[in-house]
Design a protein around this motif. Structure first.
Motif, mmCIF file in Angstrom:
data_model
loop_
_atom_site.group_PDB
_atom_site.id
_atom_site.type_symbol
_atom_site.label_atom_id
_atom_site.label_comp_id
_atom_site.label_asym_id
_atom_site.label_seq_id
_atom_site.Cartn_x
_atom_site.Cartn_y
_atom_site.Cartn_z
ATOM 1 N N TYR A 226 20.643 -10.911 -17.703
ATOM 2 C CA TYR A 226 20.854 -9.607 -17.062
ATOM 3 C C TYR A 226 21.290 -9.777 -15.611
ATOM 4 C CZ TYR A 226 19.766 -4.900 -15.338
ATOM 5 O OH TYR A 226 19.834 -3.659 -14.764
ATOM 6 N N LEU A 227 20.569 -10.595 -14.860
ATOM 7 C CA LEU A 227 20.913 -10.798 -13.453
ATOM 8 C C LEU A 227 22.312 -11.380 -13.297
ATOM 9 C CD1 LEU A 227 17.560 -12.207 -12.030
ATOM 10 C CD2 LEU A 227 18.543 -9.945 -11.610
ATOM 11 N N SER A 228 22.702 -12.230 -14.249
ATOM 12 C CA SER A 228 24.001 -12.900 -14.138
ATOM 13 C C SER A 228 25.169 -11.940 -14.329
ATOM 14 C CB SER A 228 24.093 -14.048 -15.150
ATOM 15 O OG SER A 228 24.380 -13.586 -16.459
ATOM 16 N N GLN A 229 24.889 -10.722 -14.774
ATOM 17 C CA GLN A 229 25.948 -9.716 -14.866
ATOM 18 C C GLN A 229 26.254 -9.110 -13.499
ATOM 19 O OE1 GLN A 229 27.144 -9.750 -18.050
ATOM 20 N NE2 GLN A 229 25.393 -11.126 -18.380
ATOM 21 N N PHE A 230 25.330 -9.272 -12.552
ATOM 22 C CA PHE A 230 25.467 -8.655 -11.232
ATOM 23 C C PHE A 230 25.689 -9.674 -10.118
ATOM 24 C CE2 PHE A 230 22.695 -6.014 -13.860
ATOM 25 C CZ PHE A 230 23.365 -4.809 -13.832
ATOM 26 N N MET A 231 25.229 -10.893 -10.319
ATOM 27 C CA MET A 231 25.365 -11.940 -9.313
ATOM 28 C C MET A 231 25.344 -13.284 -10.019
ATOM 29 S SD MET A 231 21.462 -11.888 -7.768
ATOM 30 C CE MET A 231 21.224 -10.104 -7.963
ATOM 31 N N SER A 232 26.104 -14.224 -9.516
ATOM 32 C CA SER A 232 25.982 -15.574 -10.067
ATOM 33 C C SER A 232 24.658 -16.161 -9.599
ATOM 34 C CB SER A 232 27.153 -16.448 -9.615
ATOM 35 O OG SER A 232 27.156 -16.609 -8.216
ATOM 36 N N LEU A 233 24.112 -17.017 -10.434
ATOM 37 C CA LEU A 233 22.871 -17.721 -10.100
ATOM 38 C C LEU A 233 23.192 -19.202 -9.948
ATOM 39 C CD1 LEU A 233 20.554 -15.904 -12.662
ATOM 40 C CD2 LEU A 233 20.718 -15.462 -10.204
ATOM 41 N N GLN A 234 22.597 -19.806 -8.924
ATOM 42 C CA GLN A 234 22.869 -21.207 -8.632
ATOM 43 C C GLN A 234 21.613 -22.057 -8.804
ATOM 44 O OE1 GLN A 234 24.263 -18.791 -6.292
ATOM 45 N NE2 GLN A 234 26.130 -18.989 -7.497
ATOM 46 N N PRO A 235 21.805 -23.362 -9.001
ATOM 47 C CA PRO A 235 20.648 -24.262 -9.095
ATOM 48 C C PRO A 235 19.740 -24.120 -7.877
ATOM 49 C CG PRO A 235 22.638 -25.404 -9.768
ATOM 50 C CD PRO A 235 23.078 -24.076 -9.224
ATOM 51 N N GLY A 236 18.451 -23.995 -8.160
ATOM 52 C CA GLY A 236 17.466 -23.826 -7.100
ATOM 53 C C GLY A 236 17.091 -22.391 -6.826
ATOM 54 N N ASP A 237 17.827 -21.412 -7.388
ATOM 55 C CA ASP A 237 17.412 -20.015 -7.253
ATOM 56 C C ASP A 237 16.102 -19.804 -8.009
ATOM 57 O OD1 ASP A 237 19.664 -19.444 -5.768
ATOM 58 O OD2 ASP A 237 20.710 -18.374 -7.371
ATOM 59 N N VAL A 238 15.267 -18.916 -7.475
ATOM 60 C CA VAL A 238 13.963 -18.615 -8.064
ATOM 61 C C VAL A 238 13.920 -17.142 -8.449
ATOM 62 C CG1 VAL A 238 11.462 -18.525 -7.643
ATOM 63 C CG2 VAL A 238 12.815 -20.429 -6.726
ATOM 64 N N ILE A 239 13.426 -16.869 -9.656
ATOM 65 C CA ILE A 239 13.298 -15.502 -10.154
ATOM 66 C C ILE A 239 11.847 -15.283 -10.559
ATOM 67 C CG2 ILE A 239 14.061 -13.809 -11.849
ATOM 68 C CD1 ILE A 239 16.536 -15.692 -12.269
ATOM 69 N N SER A 240 11.169 -14.352 -9.902
ATOM 70 C CA SER A 240 9.790 -14.019 -10.265
ATOM 71 C C SER A 240 9.823 -12.804 -11.189
ATOM 72 C CB SER A 240 8.963 -13.737 -9.013
ATOM 73 O OG SER A 240 7.590 -13.924 -9.253
ATOM 74 N N THR A 241 9.093 -12.878 -12.304
ATOM 75 C CA THR A 241 9.384 -11.999 -13.442
ATOM 76 C C THR A 241 8.430 -10.835 -13.661
ATOM 77 O OG1 THR A 241 8.177 -13.500 -14.927
ATOM 78 C CG2 THR A 241 10.543 -13.890 -14.647
ATOM 79 N N GLY A 242 7.564 -10.540 -12.702
ATOM 80 C CA GLY A 242 6.688 -9.391 -12.854
ATOM 81 C C GLY A 242 5.245 -9.785 -13.097
ATOM 82 N N THR A 243 4.356 -8.809 -13.002
ATOM 83 C CA THR A 243 2.922 -9.079 -13.047
ATOM 84 C C THR A 243 2.210 -8.229 -14.094
ATOM 85 O OG1 THR A 243 1.017 -9.462 -11.571
ATOM 86 C CG2 THR A 243 2.142 -7.361 -11.349
ATOM 87 N N PRO A 244 1.145 -8.770 -14.695
ATOM 88 C CA PRO A 244 0.318 -7.959 -15.601
ATOM 89 C C PRO A 244 -0.590 -7.029 -14.797
ATOM 90 C CG PRO A 244 -0.619 -10.147 -15.388
ATOM 91 C CD PRO A 244 0.676 -10.165 -14.613
ATOM 92 N N PRO A 245 -1.375 -6.180 -15.472
ATOM 93 C CA PRO A 245 -2.240 -5.242 -14.752
ATOM 94 C C PRO A 245 -3.349 -5.962 -13.989
ATOM 95 C CG PRO A 245 -2.730 -5.190 -17.098
ATOM 96 C CD PRO A 245 -1.493 -6.019 -16.941
ATOM 97 N N GLY A 246 -3.936 -5.209 -13.054
ATOM 98 C CA GLY A 246 -5.060 -5.734 -12.295
ATOM 99 C C GLY A 246 -4.789 -5.890 -10.815
#
Length: 281
Positions: A226-246
């Motif tokens: 999904y992100l790659s449709q809006f921006m290229s991603l390069q080696p070393g990029d970090v993507i944090s994917t969300g959190t559970p409840p609490g």
């Protein structure tokens, strides 16, 4: 492999954790655990090394952020339906995307700095994806193959800055120390089920988050695609994917961090973090 960066802030050295849990220096093979070191070719070369031949690092060491020279620090919001519910929102039809400043990145056990004027300092245990190959306009299969590995991230957030100060979430997400990553990057070949990992977070010994990545709405490969449709991603990029409840904002009454509080968190197979909250200078 478990790849780490150790040493004083700004002078970290590359290393790996061997099968016996020992720290082994990789400086003779790579300059850093960064984009260049995370390419498929580089990871294959590192995996072929006889770890017993690497210099043993003895004594207690500070672990830095497990990825150096990060180009982009991208985050996904409201990606767990139960977390969305606790914040009074719903999971959107497409991922919510925001950025953390790369200056927010810190080591897994470094202090969380409470910013001046902060009144609602919050926590979020998250699975982070680390990119190993350039990717753009990728389908999910291509996206999955571009993932070098995974690590723990604490998406520290200042909710008053984020929600009450108008504009985008960036103000409450990018403060210094708001992005601890590590202790190590576990390469993708050793994470057989990234969509089924237990995750937890405690504050002063009380468990607030006790979730699993299987309740993630948008999974890692989809997120990368999904992100790659809006921006290229390069080696070393970090993507944090969300959190559970609490999270603190979801408690009734709400609970927030203050100076002296200790936050401990971890994800199955990816290690643990421990941070103490300190006041900004």
């Amino acid at each position: 492999m478990k790849l780490v960066r150790y040493g004083t802030h700004g002078s970290e050295r590359p290393a790996l954790i061997d099968a016996d849990g020992n720290l082994r220096d990789l400086s003779a093979h790579v300059a850093d655990i960064d984009g260049a070191a995370l390419s498929p070719e580089s990871l294959a070369a590192l995996a072929a090394i006889d770890t017993a031949s690497l210099p043993l690092v003895e004594g207690e060491q500070r672990y830095g952020a497990c990825v150096g020279q990060v180009g982009k620090f991208v985050c996904i919001g409201l990606n767990y339906s139960d977390h969305a519910a606790e914040t009074g929102t719903t999971v959107p039809p497409e991922p919510v995307v925001f950025m953390k400043a790369t200056s927010a990145i810190s080591g897994p056990n470094d202090a969380i700095i409470k910013p001046r004027g902060s009144t609602k300092l919050d926590w979020e245990v998250e699975l982070a994806v680390v990119i190993g190959s350039h990717v753009a306009y990728a389908d999910e299969a291509e996206a999955a193959s571009a993932i070098a590995g995974y690590c723990v991230c604490n998406d520290v957030s200042e909710r008053a800055f984020q929600i009450e100060r108008h504009g985008q979430w960036t103000k409450g997400k990018g403060c210094d120390s708001f992005g601890p990553i590590g202790p190590w990057l576990v390469t993708a070949d050793e994470v057989a089920r990234p969509n089924d990992l237990a995750m937890w977070l405690e504050v002063n010994g009380k468990r607030y988050q006790d979730g699993n990545t299987r309740t993630m709405v948008y999974k890692p490969a989809f997120i990368v695609s999904y992100l790659s449709q809006f921006m290229s991603l390069q080696p070393g990029d970090v993507i944090s994917t969300g959190t559970p409840p609490g999270v603190g904002m979801g408690q009734r009454p709400e609970v927030y961090l203050d100076v002296g509080d200790r936050v401990e968190l971890g994800i199955q197979g990816l290690g643990t973090q421990s941070q103490v909250v300190v006041a900004a200078d």
